[in-house]
Design a protein around this motif. Sequence first.
Motif, mmCIF file in Angstrom:
data_model
loop_
_atom_site.group_PDB
_atom_site.id
_atom_site.type_symbol
_atom_site.label_atom_id
_atom_site.label_comp_id
_atom_site.label_asym_id
_atom_site.label_seq_id
_atom_site.Cartn_x
_atom_site.Cartn_y
_atom_site.Cartn_z
ATOM 1 N N PRO A 201 -17.498 68.877 33.938
ATOM 2 C CA PRO A 201 -16.082 68.691 34.302
ATOM 3 C C PRO A 201 -15.290 68.104 33.142
ATOM 4 C CG PRO A 201 -17.442 67.009 35.347
ATOM 5 C CD PRO A 201 -18.387 67.987 34.695
ATOM 6 N N VAL A 202 -14.111 68.638 32.920
ATOM 7 C CA VAL A 202 -13.189 68.124 31.910
ATOM 8 C C VAL A 202 -12.132 67.242 32.572
ATOM 9 C CG1 VAL A 202 -11.429 68.794 30.215
ATOM 10 C CG2 VAL A 202 -13.574 70.063 30.357
ATOM 11 N N VAL A 203 -11.592 67.708 33.691
ATOM 12 C CA VAL A 203 -10.618 66.939 34.478
ATOM 13 C C VAL A 203 -11.128 66.866 35.909
ATOM 14 C CG1 VAL A 203 -8.239 66.778 35.293
ATOM 15 C CG2 VAL A 203 -8.717 67.769 33.040
ATOM 16 N N GLU A 204 -11.091 65.658 36.486
ATOM 17 C CA GLU A 204 -11.481 65.468 37.881
ATOM 18 C C GLU A 204 -10.396 64.660 38.587
ATOM 19 O OE1 GLU A 204 -16.050 64.555 38.075
ATOM 20 O OE2 GLU A 204 -15.276 63.872 36.125
ATOM 21 N N LEU A 205 -9.789 65.275 39.591
ATOM 22 C CA LEU A 205 -8.824 64.603 40.445
ATOM 23 C C LEU A 205 -9.448 64.471 41.829
ATOM 24 C CD1 LEU A 205 -5.650 66.720 39.540
ATOM 25 C CD2 LEU A 205 -6.347 64.585 38.481
ATOM 26 N N ALA A 206 -9.420 63.277 42.396
ATOM 27 C CA ALA A 206 -10.017 63.059 43.712
ATOM 28 C C ALA A 206 -9.027 62.317 44.597
ATOM 29 C CB ALA A 206 -11.314 62.268 43.594
ATOM 30 N N GLY A 207 -8.520 62.990 45.631
ATOM 31 C CA GLY A 207 -7.627 62.367 46.588
ATOM 32 C C GLY A 207 -6.351 61.817 45.984
ATOM 33 N N VAL A 208 -5.812 62.517 44.993
ATOM 34 C CA VAL A 208 -4.666 61.996 44.246
ATOM 35 C C VAL A 208 -3.364 62.175 45.027
ATOM 36 C CG1 VAL A 208 -3.208 62.445 42.217
ATOM 37 C CG2 VAL A 208 -5.683 62.198 41.961
ATOM 38 N N CYS A 209 -2.579 61.090 45.102
ATOM 39 C CA CYS A 209 -1.237 61.112 45.666
ATOM 40 C C CYS A 209 -0.269 60.514 44.651
ATOM 41 C CB CYS A 209 -1.151 60.288 46.956
ATOM 42 S SG CYS A 209 -2.348 60.751 48.219
ATOM 43 N N TYR A 210 0.974 60.928 44.739
ATOM 44 C CA TYR A 210 2.015 60.316 43.916
ATOM 45 C C TYR A 210 3.310 60.296 44.699
ATOM 46 C CZ TYR A 210 5.026 59.090 40.047
ATOM 47 O OH TYR A 210 5.938 58.442 39.238
ATOM 48 N N GLU A 211 3.983 59.157 44.668
ATOM 49 C CA GLU A 211 5.233 59.007 45.396
ATOM 50 C C GLU A 211 6.367 58.683 44.441
ATOM 51 O OE1 GLU A 211 4.770 56.174 48.518
ATOM 52 O OE2 GLU A 211 3.284 57.378 49.599
ATOM 53 N N TYR A 212 7.524 59.258 44.697
ATOM 54 C CA TYR A 212 8.724 59.005 43.908
ATOM 55 C C TYR A 212 9.866 58.679 44.848
ATOM 56 C CZ TYR A 212 12.530 59.674 40.589
ATOM 57 O OH TYR A 212 13.644 59.484 39.802
ATOM 58 N N ASP A 213 10.418 57.479 44.699
ATOM 59 C CA ASP A 213 11.502 57.009 45.578
ATOM 60 C C ASP A 213 11.128 57.142 47.051
ATOM 61 O OD1 ASP A 213 13.128 56.249 43.517
ATOM 62 O OD2 ASP A 213 14.368 58.062 43.545
ATOM 63 N N GLY A 214 9.886 56.801 47.350
ATOM 64 C CA GLY A 214 9.422 56.816 48.730
ATOM 65 C C GLY A 214 9.010 58.174 49.257
ATOM 66 N N GLU A 215 9.191 59.212 48.463
ATOM 67 C CA GLU A 215 8.809 60.566 48.890
ATOM 68 C C GLU A 215 7.502 60.969 48.225
ATOM 69 O OE1 GLU A 215 10.489 65.171 48.856
ATOM 70 O OE2 GLU A 215 11.676 63.538 47.989
ATOM 71 N N ARG A 216 6.577 61.499 49.012
ATOM 72 C CA ARG A 216 5.270 61.896 48.483
ATOM 73 C C ARG A 216 5.397 63.246 47.785
ATOM 74 N NH1 ARG A 216 -0.422 60.399 51.106
ATOM 75 N NH2 ARG A 216 0.477 58.413 50.480
ATOM 76 N N VAL A 217 5.217 63.240 46.468
ATOM 77 C CA VAL A 217 5.338 64.447 45.648
ATOM 78 C C VAL A 217 3.997 65.168 45.552
ATOM 79 C CG1 VAL A 217 6.012 65.314 43.377
ATOM 80 C CG2 VAL A 217 7.201 63.353 44.355
ATOM 81 N N LEU A 218 2.911 64.402 45.495
ATOM 82 C CA LEU A 218 1.561 64.952 45.551
ATOM 83 C C LEU A 218 0.831 64.307 46.715
ATOM 84 C CD1 LEU A 218 0.526 64.802 41.759
ATOM 85 C CD2 LEU A 218 1.326 66.806 43.025
ATOM 86 N N ASP A 219 0.088 65.116 47.453
ATOM 87 C CA ASP A 219 -0.531 64.617 48.672
ATOM 88 C C ASP A 219 -2.005 65.018 48.722
ATOM 89 O OD1 ASP A 219 -1.037 63.612 51.186
ATOM 90 O OD2 ASP A 219 0.082 65.154 52.253
ATOM 91 N N ASP A 220 -2.875 64.049 48.416
ATOM 92 C CA ASP A 220 -4.324 64.225 48.583
ATOM 93 C C ASP A 220 -4.856 65.436 47.817
ATOM 94 O OD1 ASP A 220 -6.847 63.549 49.514
ATOM 95 O OD2 ASP A 220 -6.647 64.734 51.345
ATOM 96 N N VAL A 221 -4.543 65.476 46.527
ATOM 97 C CA VAL A 221 -4.977 66.603 45.685
ATOM 98 C C VAL A 221 -6.354 66.300 45.092
ATOM 99 C CG1 VAL A 221 -4.507 67.962 43.621
ATOM 100 C CG2 VAL A 221 -2.624 67.266 45.140
ATOM 101 N N THR A 222 -7.296 67.162 45.357
ATOM 102 C CA THR A 222 -8.640 67.074 44.777
ATOM 103 C C THR A 222 -8.901 68.369 44.021
ATOM 104 O OG1 THR A 222 -9.476 65.589 46.507
ATOM 105 C CG2 THR A 222 -11.103 66.882 45.272
ATOM 106 N N LEU A 223 -9.180 68.231 42.736
ATOM 107 C CA LEU A 223 -9.305 69.407 41.872
ATOM 108 C C LEU A 223 -10.201 69.078 40.692
ATOM 109 C CD1 LEU A 223 -8.287 72.272 40.919
ATOM 110 C CD2 LEU A 223 -6.434 71.044 39.755
ATOM 111 N N THR A 224 -11.135 69.962 40.397
ATOM 112 C CA THR A 224 -11.981 69.812 39.203
ATOM 113 C C THR A 224 -11.749 70.990 38.275
ATOM 114 O OG1 THR A 224 -13.693 68.588 40.409
ATOM 115 C CG2 THR A 224 -14.345 69.642 38.344
#
Length: 249
Positions: free
Chosen positions: A5-28
């Motif tokens: 694996p080069v990049v591993e994302l597990a359960g990634v979320c990101y919020e901006y001004d209270g709004e969820r822009v990324l929601d539970d992203v898991t990607l290898t």
Amino acid sequence: MSARPVVELAGVCYEYDGERVLDDVTLTIEEGDFLGIIGPNGAGKTTLLKVMLGLLRPSCGTVRLFGTDVSRFQEWWRIGYLPQGTAFDPRFPATVEEVVASGRVSRQGVGRLFTQADREAVEHVLELLGLLDERNRRIGHLSLGQQQRVLIARALVNHPDLIVLDEPLVGVDAPSQEQFYRLLHRLNREQGTTLVLVTHDVGVIASEVAKLACLNRQLIYHGCPEDFLESEALAKVYRPGVRIVSHTH
């Protein structure tokens, strides 16, 4: 043996001004992948790249680069990154050669003198992108398409293991696009470079990338491009009745 694996994302979320822009992203993303990331406007594609590269801190989940947590990762010269929508004012004083050479700082460190190896790397990538004749011109005096080629050269100058490109061909003419994709395929197939390409052009996935991730805040699909084009996910993300027409550049 499976690819590392080069990049591993597990359960990634990101919020901006209270709004969820990324929601539970898991990607290898594995070594040698050529991954295309697509999705509608506002789907979080650029945010995903910035989280992936440690430019934004996720509100939940983990990110690893080459097996190391992104917060502790130090070998940034192994990654070439071309952000979206970069343009230069005509008064910007740097030449094409200077902009490309600045990409070597992540390998050499700030304040160190450039070596012969640095100069050779810059020369090589300028030739590769057809920019030798422009090397002494100010980058702000070039067309948007030419500026984009300079920034692509900067992303390549360290011979990175991973190249991340966010809408790299905006403003680039059709012949240059074709040349660019040939270069990407050569890097991927002959040198094993891992590639991540965000594009608004869904048709590109039919002929260029080896794997596809479709994002709409959540990861809707990850796998073979051909399977996606025949799946319900296509209509779910875009609209019913949409169809993809493969085209050359």
